[in-house]
Design an enzyme around this catalytic site. Structure first.
Site, PDB file in Angstrom:
ATOM      1  N   TYR A   1       0.838  -1.208   0.000  1.00  0.00           N
ATOM      2  CA  TYR A   1       0.000   0.000   0.000  1.00  0.00           C
ATOM      3  C   TYR A   1       0.868   1.252   0.000  1.00  0.00           C
ATOM      4  O   TYR A   1       0.683   2.150  -0.821  1.00  0.00           O
ATOM      5  CB  TYR A   1      -0.906  -0.022   1.226  1.00  0.00           C
ATOM      6  CG  TYR A   1      -1.918   1.088   1.292  1.00  0.00           C
ATOM      7  CD1 TYR A   1      -2.903   1.224   0.315  1.00  0.00           C
ATOM      8  CD2 TYR A   1      -1.920   2.003   2.347  1.00  0.00           C
ATOM      9  CE1 TYR A   1      -3.851   2.243   0.386  1.00  0.00           C
ATOM     10  CE2 TYR A   1      -2.869   3.012   2.426  1.00  0.00           C
ATOM     11  CZ  TYR A   1      -3.828   3.126   1.445  1.00  0.00           C
ATOM     12  OH  TYR A   1      -4.773   4.131   1.515  1.00  0.00           O
ATOM     13  N   ASP A   2       1.846   1.282   0.916  1.00  0.00           N
ATOM     14  CA  ASP A   2       2.653   2.488   1.076  1.00  0.00           C
ATOM     15  C   ASP A   2       3.422   2.806  -0.208  1.00  0.00           C
ATOM     16  O   ASP A   2       3.451   3.955  -0.669  1.00  0.00           O
ATOM     17  CB  ASP A   2       3.653   2.320   2.230  1.00  0.00           C
ATOM     18  CG  ASP A   2       2.972   2.001   3.554  1.00  0.00           C
ATOM     19  OD1 ASP A   2       1.738   1.848   3.562  1.00  0.00           O
ATOM     20  OD2 ASP A   2       3.676   1.888   4.570  1.00  0.00           O
TER      21      ASP A   2
ATOM     22  N   LYS B   1       1.171   3.908  -3.148  1.00  0.00           N
ATOM     23  CA  LYS B   1       0.747   5.307  -3.041  1.00  0.00           C
ATOM     24  C   LYS B   1       1.922   6.248  -3.275  1.00  0.00           C
ATOM     25  O   LYS B   1       1.754   7.343  -3.819  1.00  0.00           O
ATOM     26  CB  LYS B   1       0.096   5.559  -1.679  1.00  0.00           C
ATOM     27  CG  LYS B   1      -1.273   4.905  -1.518  1.00  0.00           C
ATOM     28  CD  LYS B   1      -2.336   5.555  -2.404  1.00  0.00           C
ATOM     29  CE  LYS B   1      -3.734   5.046  -2.072  1.00  0.00           C
ATOM     30  NZ  LYS B   1      -4.764   5.622  -2.960  1.00  0.00           N
TER      31      LYS B   1
ATOM     32  N   VAL C   1      -9.729   0.278  13.160  1.00  0.00           N
ATOM     33  CA  VAL C   1      -9.994   0.258  14.596  1.00  0.00           C
ATOM     34  C   VAL C   1     -11.356   0.845  14.960  1.00  0.00           C
ATOM     35  O   VAL C   1     -12.059   0.272  15.816  1.00  0.00           O
ATOM     36  CB  VAL C   1      -8.835   0.944  15.368  1.00  0.00           C
ATOM     37  CG1 VAL C   1      -8.769   2.434  15.088  1.00  0.00           C
ATOM     38  CG2 VAL C   1      -8.921   0.659  16.842  1.00  0.00           C
TER      39      VAL C   1
ATOM     40  N   GLY D   1      -2.049  -0.526  23.457  1.00  0.00           N
ATOM     41  CA  GLY D   1      -3.075   0.490  23.234  1.00  0.00           C
ATOM     42  C   GLY D   1      -2.560   1.913  23.398  1.00  0.00           C
ATOM     43  O   GLY D   1      -3.342   2.861  23.384  1.00  0.00           O
TER      44      GLY D   1
ATOM     45  N   ASP E   1       3.230  -1.597  12.478  1.00  0.00           N
ATOM     46  CA  ASP E   1       2.135  -0.720  12.919  1.00  0.00           C
ATOM     47  C   ASP E   1       2.736   0.600  13.418  1.00  0.00           C
ATOM     48  O   ASP E   1       3.484   0.612  14.387  1.00  0.00           O
ATOM     49  CB  ASP E   1       1.383  -1.422  14.059  1.00  0.00           C
ATOM     50  CG  ASP E   1       0.015  -0.835  14.314  1.00  0.00           C
ATOM     51  OD1 ASP E   1      -0.971  -1.439  13.872  1.00  0.00           O
ATOM     52  OD2 ASP E   1      -0.063   0.221  14.964  1.00  0.00           O
TER      53      ASP E   1
HETATM   54  N1  UDP Z   1      -6.095  -1.526  16.169  1.00  0.00           N
HETATM   55  C1  UDP Z   1      -6.495  -2.111  17.366  1.00  0.00           C
HETATM   56  N2  UDP Z   1      -7.508  -3.024  17.329  1.00  0.00           N
HETATM   57  C2  UDP Z   1      -8.154  -3.379  16.190  1.00  0.00           C
HETATM   58  C3  UDP Z   1      -7.755  -2.760  14.972  1.00  0.00           C
HETATM   59  C4  UDP Z   1      -6.712  -1.849  14.989  1.00  0.00           C
HETATM   60  O1  UDP Z   1      -5.940  -1.813  18.435  1.00  0.00           O
HETATM   61  O2  UDP Z   1      -9.068  -4.215  16.244  1.00  0.00           O
HETATM   62  C5  UDP Z   1      -5.013  -0.523  16.187  1.00  0.00           C
HETATM   63  C6  UDP Z   1      -3.912  -0.779  15.160  1.00  0.00           C
HETATM   64  O3  UDP Z   1      -2.917  -1.631  15.713  1.00  0.00           O
HETATM   65  C7  UDP Z   1      -3.401   0.624  14.903  1.00  0.00           C
HETATM   66  C8  UDP Z   1      -4.621   1.512  15.125  1.00  0.00           C
HETATM   67  O4  UDP Z   1      -5.567   0.711  15.822  1.00  0.00           O
HETATM   68  O5  UDP Z   1      -2.386   0.975  15.819  1.00  0.00           O
HETATM   69  C9  UDP Z   1      -5.252   2.000  13.834  1.00  0.00           C
HETATM   70  O6  UDP Z   1      -5.406   0.892  12.984  1.00  0.00           O
HETATM   71  P1  UDP Z   1      -6.238   0.931  11.632  1.00  0.00           P
HETATM   72  O7  UDP Z   1      -6.170  -0.435  11.056  1.00  0.00           O
HETATM   73  O8  UDP Z   1      -7.576   1.513  11.890  1.00  0.00           O
HETATM   74  O9  UDP Z   1      -5.473   1.966  10.687  1.00  0.00           O
HETATM   75  P2  UDP Z   1      -3.936   2.319  10.419  1.00  0.00           P
HETATM   76  O10 UDP Z   1      -3.804   3.692  10.956  1.00  0.00           O
HETATM   77  O11 UDP Z   1      -3.052   1.357  11.165  1.00  0.00           O
HETATM   78  O12 UDP Z   1      -3.788   2.231   8.953  1.00  0.00           O
END
Ligand code: UDP
Length: 316
Positions: free
Chosen positions: A147-148, A151, A189, A209, A272
Site C-alpha cells: 500500500y505504502d 501510493k 480500529v 493500546g 504498525d
Molecule cells: N487496532 C487495534 N484493534 C483493532 C484494529 C486496529 O488496536 O481491532 C489498532 C492498530 O494496531 C493501529 C490503530 O488501531 O495501531 C489504527 O489501525 P487501523 O487499522 O484503523 O489503521 P492504520 O492507521 O493502522 O492504517
C-alpha cells in the site's frame, strides 16, 4: 455546459461520500469501481439520479470514457490494512497502472486530476506531527509496503504528469477517517471497536493500546477534498484531524457511548506505526479548512448508523 467528474473507487467509503457531494454541488458524476472492496449499497442515495452514473470497471486495466470530463478523482484502492493484505497485487496494480490510466484520462480530456494519497506514505514517522515536507520512514518490504509504496509511486506519477504533460494535478494525503458506511469487517480500529461493542464482544486492542491516531470524520474530509480540488495547487496537502488519541482512549470513548465493554489485548501487527498526527497548517492557512466534528460527535453518528445496520442484519 455540463460539469462532469470521474471518480474512481466511487463505491468505497470515502468515494461514495465524494460522489454524493459532487452531485449535490451540481456536477454530473461518473463512478468507476470494480467493487473489490467498494459496495453498491454505498450508492443507494444516488440511485436513479440523472446526474449520477455507475460503471463496474477495473481501472487497473485500460478503459474509455466518452464525452467531456473536467475532473478525475482517483480514489480506487483497497485502503484498510486488512483489505490490502488480502489484495496485495491488486493494491500495487491500482496504485501504479490505475493511477497512470486516470492521469492519462485527465490529460486527454484536459481535466483536473486529484490523487487520494495517504498518511501511510510517511510510514512509521520519525517526525511528529507530520508536515507535507516530511519524506517518511517507510519499509519497502514490510507487510504494509504494497500500500505504502503503491501510493508513493502514485504521487510520483502524479508529479510526473504535472511536470511533463502540465496536467493540473492535486495530491491529498488522507489520515485516518471514519464515519457511517465504513465497513465493519475491514479491520480498521473505529469500525472494529464499534461493531465489537454493539455485539457484546470484547474490544481487541493491539499492543498495549498506547499507539496514537487522529481520527477525521468523513464529512470534514470531503469538505477538505473539495477545497483542494477547487482552490489548491499541485503540491501535497495533509487532510486529517490533528486531535490525537491513544487506542485506549478511543476504547474508553466507545464504552462511554455504548455501555459496558471488556477489552482484550492482542499482539501489535508488524509495521504498525506508533504515532500518527497530521500537521494541517497548509490546508488551514491556504484553504481555510479545519475539521469541525469532534470525535465524540462523529462516533455518535457512526454508532447510530451501525445500530441501524445491525438491526437490519446488514452489519458487514
Ligand atoms: N487496532 C487495534 N484493534 C483493532 C484494529 C486496529 O488496536 O481491532 C489498532 C492498530 O494496531 C493501529 C490503530 O488501531 O495501531 C489504527 O489501525 P487501523 O487499522 O484503523 O489503521 P492504520 O492507521 O493502522 O492504517
Amino acid at each position: 455546459m455540463e460539469k462532469r467528474v470521474v471518480i474512481t473507487g466511487g463505491a468505497g467509503f470515502v468515494g461514495s461520500s465524494l460522489c454524493e457531494r459532487f452531485v449535490a454541488d451540481g456536477w454530473s458524476v461518473l463512478c468507476l469501481d470494480n467493487l473489490c472492496t467498494g459496495r453498491l449499497s454505498n450508492l443507494v442515495a444516488l440511485e436513479g439520479n440523472p446526474r449520477f452514473d455507475f460503471r463496474q470497471v477495473d481501472v487497473s486495466s485500460p478503459y474509455e470514457v466518452q464525452g467531456p470530463v473536467q475532473g478525475v478523482l482517483h480514489f480506487a484502492s483497497p485502503a484498510s490494512p486488512f483489505d490490502y493484505h488480502a489484495l496485495p497485487i491488486e493494491t500495487l496494480q491500482v496504485g501504479s497502472n490505475g493511477t497512470m490510466h486516470a492521469l492519462e484520462l485527465a490529460r486527454v480530456k484536459g481535466a483536473r486530476f486529484l490523487l487520494a494519497s495517504t498518511s501511510e506514505i510517511y510510514g512509521d514517522p520519525l517526525e511528529h506531527p507530520q508536515r507535507e515536507s516530511y519524506l517518511g520512514n517507510v519499509s519497502s518490504i514490510g507487510p504494509r509496503s504494497v500500500y505504502d509504496e503503491a501510493k508513493r509511486f502514485a504521487e510520483a506519477a502524479t508529479m510526473a504528469w504535472q511536470r511533463t504533460h502540465h496536467v493540473d494535478t492535486r495530491i491529498i494525503r488522507i489520515f485516518n477517517t471514519y464515519g457511517p458506511r465504513i465497513k465493519a469487517g475491514d479491520g480498521r480500529v473505529v469500525p472494529a471497536f464499534i461493531a465489537q461493542a454493539l455485539r457484546g464482544q470484547p474490544l481487541t486492542v493491539f499492543g498495549d493500546g498506547s499507539q496514537t491516531r487522529s481520527f477525521c470524520y468523513v464529512d470534514d474530509l470531503v469538505e477538505g477534498i473539495v477545497r483542494v480540488f477547487e482552490r489548491g495547487d499541485h503540491m501535497p496537502y495533509n487532510l486529517g484531524n490533528p486531535v490525537e488519541f491513544t487506542m485506549l482512549e478511543l476504547a474508553r470513548e466507545i464504552e462511554r457511548q455504548i455501555g459496558d465493554v471488556t477489552t482484550i489485548f492482542e499482539p501489535l501487527p508488524q509495521d504498525d506505526p506508533t504515532r500518527r498526527k497530521p500537521d494541517i497548517t497548509r490546508a488551514s492557512s491556504e484553504l481555510g479548512w479545519a475539521p469541525q466534528v469532534p470525535l465524540a460527535q462523529g462516533l455518535q453518528a457512526t454508532i447510530a448508523e451501525y445500530r441501524a445496520r445491525l438491526a437490519a442484519g446488514m452489519l458487514v
